[in-house]
Write an enzyme that holds these catalytic residues in place. Structure first.
Site, PDB file in Angstrom:
ATOM      1  N   HIS A   1       4.657   5.279   4.713  1.00 13.91           N
ATOM      2  CA  HIS A   1       3.246   5.062   4.396  1.00 13.91           C
ATOM      3  C   HIS A   1       2.591   4.385   5.600  1.00 13.91           C
ATOM      4  CE1 HIS A   1      -0.377   3.703   2.302  1.00 13.91           C
ATOM      5  NE2 HIS A   1      -0.050   4.531   1.322  1.00 13.91           N
TER       6      HIS A   1
ATOM      7  N   ASP B   1       3.583  10.501  -3.037  1.00 18.24           N
ATOM      8  CA  ASP B   1       4.057  11.890  -3.078  1.00 18.24           C
ATOM      9  C   ASP B   1       5.500  11.953  -3.567  1.00 18.24           C
ATOM     10  OD1 ASP B   1       1.650  12.849  -2.065  1.00 18.24           O
ATOM     11  OD2 ASP B   1       2.329  12.680   0.015  1.00 18.24           O
TER      12      ASP B   1
END
Lengths: 233, 233, 233, 233
Positions: free
Chosen positions: C132, C181
């Protein structure tokens, strides 16, 4: 189900385009073939030259306009050439190349130039085909088109009406240059094209530019991110 | 933010396309302008003729294929020219005009014709550019292209490689005609175009056909409804 | 022509969706109806809650990403809601929401977590679902999803495999957070959805955000122009 | 460049949707989150139930309509989920789901029901929201919506105006059923939504159906070919 009838073309052994055999169409210049498929007849030599100029003049206009930005942005999301070009074409709405079509409608309407200007002034609307951000006295590109139309013997009724509108608007309100949209609208009308094809013609002309932009974007980083800002309402 | 850089074109007073002034581009045939914007140089006279033939050959192939159906169906939902043409172009995926690009990739790869056929046979895959639903001995349109390429002195390395692949495949498996996709892929490669433009080139060529179909559909009834059937799983 | 067969729904008097009468579907929560149409069965109560969380988590993520930019840019060209939202959705390609689908494929493949990490490391590729930009220790949103999945008794095989991949990758290379995700891919797989629906699910979740953006753009000036720069090659 | 301002959402650590933290939005039902993002406030319990019914009622209506045909046809050309769904959504033009928006405009205009009917009769135009191909006495689905609106205490000014229009039209011309578009337009107006969101709302509701159709089409043969016929003009 015989819904899907067309008088445009067929495929297979007896493939034709507007009644001409595909093998004969293969001998035509691409712009002549475009003229044929849209107008259902081949252009005369002079029409062919004029049509090429109009198409080439619209092929691309830089990177910052909505169609280019949309096409390249979609590519950057990880998409194919066809998906990306399609997004670019979908951006070509009423405010993006739409002036040609609107202008052709006005010119081919049964209203006189005087009535058209009057109507637009009353509603406080712009006249499509007039005015340019940069050029104040003359737009050299529309002038080039007009000169060519005149030299080729193609400047006729509708182009004259456009020039008349420009003149009247100058007398009534303010002098504005005839821009490329106005020149194209006049000449395309004189070539016998209907307004419904005004946007279609622009799409055809601009597609090669969009293809080039999408190709260029393939070499850029994925996932373009614009600077955005959240503002509490 | 200088993200949106391009070497394709600029707009405004000094508008250029690939370094040439827009006013000079307006004097070019449209297909030459397309060549310029994609290849970053003007075509030679022979290249220009060949390029016209290739573009014109793809302008439209009847009403029943996915791109035409998609474009006309979207129009029938009550949509504009640009939205409808965009849907048609988005349909031009891997299975619809995609053989040109795949074939150009194979031809421009460093694999020999023998290796290419071998690899395809091993995987049980079709060779793009070979085979035709209707023509079994010769596809007259691809033959016409090959003849023209030869006459113009443009038939070279990649077209020869394509013909070699056809020959080897005939010896190894079955005789198949060289189809139009194969001829275009060979000649476009010989003209110096990269595979990444294979689909883009097809999009450019087919857009006028899509415009004509959307225009034709405007005169049809709104909201086309296909016959559908619900089947319990 | 019985080509257009479907087992999804019918219209008219006996309208059904996946075998259920439309009037019964009207009594369902929208997210349950989505679950039904995609999975061909109604969700259990726990699945319903989980599914709502996943959908709501993706509803919108700011203005600067490709889908939002594409949708708003197309609107600014003078286009309708449907045309503009379509452009936004078309932007959702492999690099934009594509990680969910790729991750579901990996998880549902018959390769073990070890093999998956090994394969990715060999090819020097990223592992979808890990990492991230902002969060380095823990992504609070994926953690929230995992906690909810656990509490609802829905955390199972595929989510565990995802966590295993994260662990192995941490040992082999570097510690990366499990991102949203990855959490979605694991849980959706545990809910029994196939990878082919990974992107479709993201499209469904993001469409309301795109509608809101297009509506907001309608109040902005037409024809957004980005700053572009022409650079001689 | 601060062009890309939005009051819809932000991303990153402090991600919000309409002022609410994303982590709180994740706790909302998806339809409530849709309500929030479109209307800038959470729904009341009764509004939430009504909104769910409206969304679920539009989720899919068989395979033969333009949006479904466009989406599946584009998939069959060899395209991704996002490209195919986008084509389906682009088909949702003025003639395809457009009645809701037109009807909301009429209802929220300052014209009385009498004036609206009068105006439509004068122009010989249909009244959006009235009439059904199959149902002649009552459309059970719109009746269900009206009953629910009444029971939830949400049937108000605009729904009443719609029913008034139906009544007047019956007296002046012919009795027509209130169809689903009319019921939705009235209730959505009573819920406080503006007409500009009429189409957007339909897009949101129909997207799951399109995703299901594209997924189903993936299992069909590539390159759907409709029967077409060339007719000399």
């Amino acid at each position: 189900m015989t819904d899907w009838e067309t008088s445009i073309s067929s495929s297979g052994k007896d493939a034709v385009v507007r009644g001409e055999e595909l093998e004969d169409v293969m001998e035509m210049d691409f712009s002549d073939a475009i003229f044929l498929i849209l107008k259902e007849e081949r252009p005369e030599k002079e029409e062919s030259e004029m049509f090429n100029t109009i198409l080439s003049s619209c092929i691309d206009h830089g990177v910052g306009n909505p169609s280019t930005v949309a096409a390249r942005t979609v590519q950057s999301g990880g998409n194919s050439m066809n998906t990306s070009v399609a997004a670019g074409i979908s951006a070509l709405g009423d405010k993006h190349g739409g002036a040609i079509e609107e202008c052709m409608e006005l010119l081919q309407s049964n209203k006189s130039g005087e009535k058209i200007v009057e109507g637009k002034l009353e509603k406080g609307e712009k006249i499509p085909g007039l005015g340019h951000k940069v050029y104040k006295d003359e737009d050299p590109r529309s002038q080039k088109m007009l000169d060519k139309a005149e030299n080729l013997g193609l400047k006729s009724e509708f182009t004259e009406k456009m020039l008349k509108i420009q003149e009247i608007f100058g007398e009534e309100k303010v002098d504005l240059v005839l821009n490329v949209d106005g020149a194209i609208a006049g000449i395309m009308s004189d070539l016998g094209f209907e307004p419904e094809l005004g946007k279609g013609f622009f799409i055809i002309a601009r597609t090669p530019g969009l293809v080039a932009h999408v190709r260029e974007e393939m070499d850029e980083e994925d996932f373009r991110r614009e600077k955005g800002k959240y503002v509490e309402e």
